[in-house]
Design a protein around this motif. Structure first.
Motif, PDB file in Angstrom:
ATOM      1  N   LEU A  22     -13.388  -4.935  46.462  1.00  0.00           N
ATOM      2  CA  LEU A  22     -13.879  -4.639  47.807  1.00  0.00           C
ATOM      3  C   LEU A  22     -13.596  -5.790  48.766  1.00  0.00           C
ATOM      4  CD1 LEU A  22     -17.334  -3.029  46.933  1.00  0.00           C
ATOM      5  CD2 LEU A  22     -15.255  -1.854  47.687  1.00  0.00           C
ATOM      6  N   LEU A  23     -13.797  -7.015  48.299  1.00  0.00           N
ATOM      7  CA  LEU A  23     -13.547  -8.176  49.153  1.00  0.00           C
ATOM      8  C   LEU A  23     -12.067  -8.278  49.516  1.00  0.00           C
ATOM      9  CD1 LEU A  23     -15.831 -10.800  47.378  1.00  0.00           C
ATOM     10  CD2 LEU A  23     -16.165  -9.865  49.672  1.00  0.00           C
ATOM     11  N   LEU A  24     -11.205  -8.044  48.535  1.00  0.00           N
ATOM     12  CA  LEU A  24      -9.768  -8.089  48.788  1.00  0.00           C
ATOM     13  C   LEU A  24      -9.362  -7.021  49.793  1.00  0.00           C
ATOM     14  CD1 LEU A  24      -8.459  -8.667  45.154  1.00  0.00           C
ATOM     15  CD2 LEU A  24      -8.390 -10.304  47.036  1.00  0.00           C
ATOM     16  N   ASP A  25      -9.952  -5.849  49.668  1.00  0.00           N
ATOM     17  CA  ASP A  25      -9.651  -4.761  50.602  1.00  0.00           C
ATOM     18  C   ASP A  25     -10.061  -5.114  52.031  1.00  0.00           C
ATOM     19  OD1 ASP A  25      -8.620  -3.267  48.548  1.00  0.00           O
ATOM     20  OD2 ASP A  25     -10.404  -2.005  48.292  1.00  0.00           O
ATOM     21  N   GLN A  26     -11.054  -5.975  52.170  1.00  0.00           N
ATOM     22  CA  GLN A  26     -11.522  -6.380  53.495  1.00  0.00           C
ATOM     23  C   GLN A  26     -10.732  -7.563  54.058  1.00  0.00           C
ATOM     24  OE1 GLN A  26     -15.757  -7.082  53.233  1.00  0.00           O
ATOM     25  NE2 GLN A  26     -16.245  -4.907  53.249  1.00  0.00           N
ATOM     26  N   GLY A  27      -9.790  -8.058  53.272  1.00  0.00           N
ATOM     27  CA  GLY A  27      -8.965  -9.144  53.761  1.00  0.00           C
ATOM     28  C   GLY A  27      -9.324 -10.519  53.249  1.00  0.00           C
ATOM     29  N   TYR A  28     -10.215 -10.590  52.281  1.00  0.00           N
ATOM     30  CA  TYR A  28     -10.598 -11.891  51.727  1.00  0.00           C
ATOM     31  C   TYR A  28      -9.397 -12.531  51.030  1.00  0.00           C
ATOM     32  CZ  TYR A  28     -13.071 -15.306  48.808  1.00  0.00           C
ATOM     33  OH  TYR A  28     -13.500 -16.458  48.202  1.00  0.00           O
ATOM     34  N   THR A  29      -9.159 -13.813  51.307  1.00  0.00           N
ATOM     35  CA  THR A  29      -7.994 -14.510  50.756  1.00  0.00           C
ATOM     36  C   THR A  29      -8.342 -15.502  49.661  1.00  0.00           C
ATOM     37  OG1 THR A  29      -8.118 -16.286  52.404  1.00  0.00           O
ATOM     38  CG2 THR A  29      -6.835 -14.317  52.988  1.00  0.00           C
TER      39      THR A  29
ATOM     40  N   GLY B 154     -19.075 -21.512  57.749  1.00  0.00           N
ATOM     41  CA  GLY B 154     -17.830 -21.444  56.984  1.00  0.00           C
ATOM     42  C   GLY B 154     -17.751 -20.477  55.829  1.00  0.00           C
ATOM     43  N   ALA B 155     -18.840 -19.819  55.452  1.00  0.00           N
ATOM     44  CA  ALA B 155     -18.788 -18.874  54.332  1.00  0.00           C
ATOM     45  C   ALA B 155     -18.275 -17.514  54.813  1.00  0.00           C
ATOM     46  CB  ALA B 155     -20.166 -18.724  53.695  1.00  0.00           C
ATOM     47  N   TYR B 156     -17.531 -16.848  53.977  1.00  0.00           N
ATOM     48  CA  TYR B 156     -16.956 -15.547  54.311  1.00  0.00           C
ATOM     49  C   TYR B 156     -17.976 -14.444  54.066  1.00  0.00           C
ATOM     50  CZ  TYR B 156     -13.758 -11.520  54.092  1.00  0.00           C
ATOM     51  OH  TYR B 156     -13.136 -10.317  54.303  1.00  0.00           O
ATOM     52  N   SER B 157     -18.190 -13.586  55.075  1.00  0.00           N
ATOM     53  CA  SER B 157     -19.145 -12.483  54.955  1.00  0.00           C
ATOM     54  C   SER B 157     -18.479 -11.133  54.818  1.00  0.00           C
ATOM     55  CB  SER B 157     -20.078 -12.439  56.175  1.00  0.00           C
ATOM     56  OG  SER B 157     -20.877 -13.593  56.251  1.00  0.00           O
ATOM     57  N   GLY B 158     -17.226 -11.008  55.262  1.00  0.00           N
ATOM     58  CA  GLY B 158     -16.552  -9.721  55.241  1.00  0.00           C
ATOM     59  C   GLY B 158     -17.016  -8.834  56.383  1.00  0.00           C
ATOM     60  N   VAL B 159     -16.844  -7.537  56.205  1.00  0.00           N
ATOM     61  CA  VAL B 159     -17.258  -6.562  57.213  1.00  0.00           C
ATOM     62  C   VAL B 159     -18.742  -6.277  57.019  1.00  0.00           C
ATOM     63  CG1 VAL B 159     -16.881  -4.259  58.152  1.00  0.00           C
ATOM     64  CG2 VAL B 159     -14.951  -5.561  57.211  1.00  0.00           C
ATOM     65  N   VAL B 160     -19.552  -6.598  58.023  1.00  0.00           N
ATOM     66  CA  VAL B 160     -21.002  -6.509  57.866  1.00  0.00           C
ATOM     67  C   VAL B 160     -21.612  -5.558  58.894  1.00  0.00           C
ATOM     68  CG1 VAL B 160     -21.165  -8.846  56.925  1.00  0.00           C
ATOM     69  CG2 VAL B 160     -21.417  -8.489  59.395  1.00  0.00           C
ATOM     70  N   ASN B 161     -22.822  -5.094  58.586  1.00  0.00           N
ATOM     71  CA  ASN B 161     -23.586  -4.274  59.523  1.00  0.00           C
ATOM     72  C   ASN B 161     -24.476  -5.172  60.373  1.00  0.00           C
ATOM     73  OD1 ASN B 161     -25.753  -4.979  57.852  1.00  0.00           O
ATOM     74  ND2 ASN B 161     -25.759  -3.015  56.786  1.00  0.00           N
ATOM     75  N   GLU B 162     -25.365  -4.569  61.168  1.00  0.00           N
ATOM     76  CA  GLU B 162     -26.204  -5.368  62.069  1.00  0.00           C
ATOM     77  C   GLU B 162     -27.189  -6.257  61.319  1.00  0.00           C
ATOM     78  OE1 GLU B 162     -29.591  -1.911  62.884  1.00  0.00           O
ATOM     79  OE2 GLU B 162     -28.381  -2.700  64.529  1.00  0.00           O
ATOM     80  N   MET B 163     -27.435  -5.951  60.046  1.00  0.00           N
ATOM     81  CA  MET B 163     -28.314  -6.794  59.233  1.00  0.00           C
ATOM     82  C   MET B 163     -27.537  -7.852  58.458  1.00  0.00           C
ATOM     83  SD  MET B 163     -31.155  -5.419  60.049  1.00  0.00           S
ATOM     84  CE  MET B 163     -32.325  -6.138  58.901  1.00  0.00           C
ATOM     85  N   HIS B 164     -26.264  -7.979  58.776  1.00  0.00           N
ATOM     86  CA  HIS B 164     -25.345  -8.927  58.155  1.00  0.00           C
ATOM     87  C   HIS B 164     -25.205  -8.699  56.645  1.00  0.00           C
ATOM     88  CE1 HIS B 164     -22.860 -12.337  59.438  1.00  0.00           C
ATOM     89  NE2 HIS B 164     -22.868 -12.664  58.164  1.00  0.00           N
ATOM     90  N   GLU B 165     -25.185  -7.446  56.266  1.00  0.00           N
ATOM     91  CA  GLU B 165     -24.957  -7.073  54.873  1.00  0.00           C
ATOM     92  C   GLU B 165     -23.579  -6.438  54.767  1.00  0.00           C
ATOM     93  OE1 GLU B 165     -27.173  -4.553  51.271  1.00  0.00           O
ATOM     94  OE2 GLU B 165     -28.040  -4.648  53.282  1.00  0.00           O
TER      95      GLU B 165
END
Length: 221
Positions: free
Chosen positions: A87-94, A31-42
């Motif tokens: 940055l989070l807002l730009d990725q769609g975080y609400t 349930g935690a928001y990660s945003g746009v991540v790479n293959e290392m989940h960063e």
């Protein structure tokens, strides 16, 4: 700035090659928001800011291998929280869910993150020292040292950082993800509860392939 981003994050860190990516994926599935991540989940956008901080403010390699930052002499960044929120807002975080950021380098500059998010929950991911060393020696992008002695010293420096974080009073929880490889999910379930999230019953069937793929990659490097 949108006040919805005022939620305190989950900050996942640990010595590189310890399994923090798997831990981040599990917490995301719970349930935690990660945003746009790479293959290392960063998160890719937050990573870019951290890269900038290493190159432009610390004047060292953004790989976080050698040298390690001096946590007593870190250049301050007063707008760090504002930058991350943007940055989070730009990725769609609400703002409707807790968000996480995972990186081994969080521990290396923990005072910066603690200043920005004093109420964050920290997860320190651990792995047996010998296993980390062997993984570093086999991993192509781990180039700081070419022998066990060098990596052992590097690991010990990170362990000092973890002690400093705990002694400073950061809200930390230490976990050992390799326990899940043998079917022991108790510690991970306790961590999910501590984070205020809901355990996903599909985690056990999801985690086995992740560990299997991770081990196969290490052996093939």
């Amino acid at each position: 700035m949108n006040q919805k981003t005022a939620y305190s994050p989950i900050l996942i860190t640990g010595i590189e090659r310890s399994g923090s990516s798997i831990v981040a994926k599990i917490i995301n599935k719970c349930g935690a928001y990660s945003g746009v991540v790479n293959e290392m989940h960063e998160n890719v956008s937050i990573k870019a800011v951290v890269d900038w901080y290493y190159r432009e403010r610390l004047l060292i390699s953004e790989k976080g291998q050698k040298p390690l930052p001096n946590t007593r002499r870190l250049p301050s960044v007063p707008d760090w929280r504002v930058s991350i929120s943007t940055l989070l807002l730009d990725q769609g975080y609400t703002g409707q869910q807790t968000w996480l950021y995972k990186s081994s380098r969080i521990a290396q500059i923990w005072p910066i993150w603690n200043q920005a998010y004093p109420n964050a929950k920290w997860i320190i991911v651990r792995r047996r020292t010998g296993d980390i060393i062997q993984s570093c020696l086999k991993t192509g992008f781990m180039k700081a040292y070419s022998d066990q002695v060098g990596w052992l010293g590097w690991i010990h420096e990170h362990e000092k950082l973890f002690v400093a974080m705990i002694e400073k009073g950061l809200n930390c929880k230490v976990i050992w993800p390799e326990r899940m490889a043998t079917g022991d999910f108790e510690q991970m379930q306790e961590t999910i509860e501590w984070l205020g999230l809901e355990w996903n019953d599909k985690i056990p069937e999801m985690i086995q392939p992740l560990f299997k793929n991770s081990l196969q990659k290490e052996r093939s490097l």
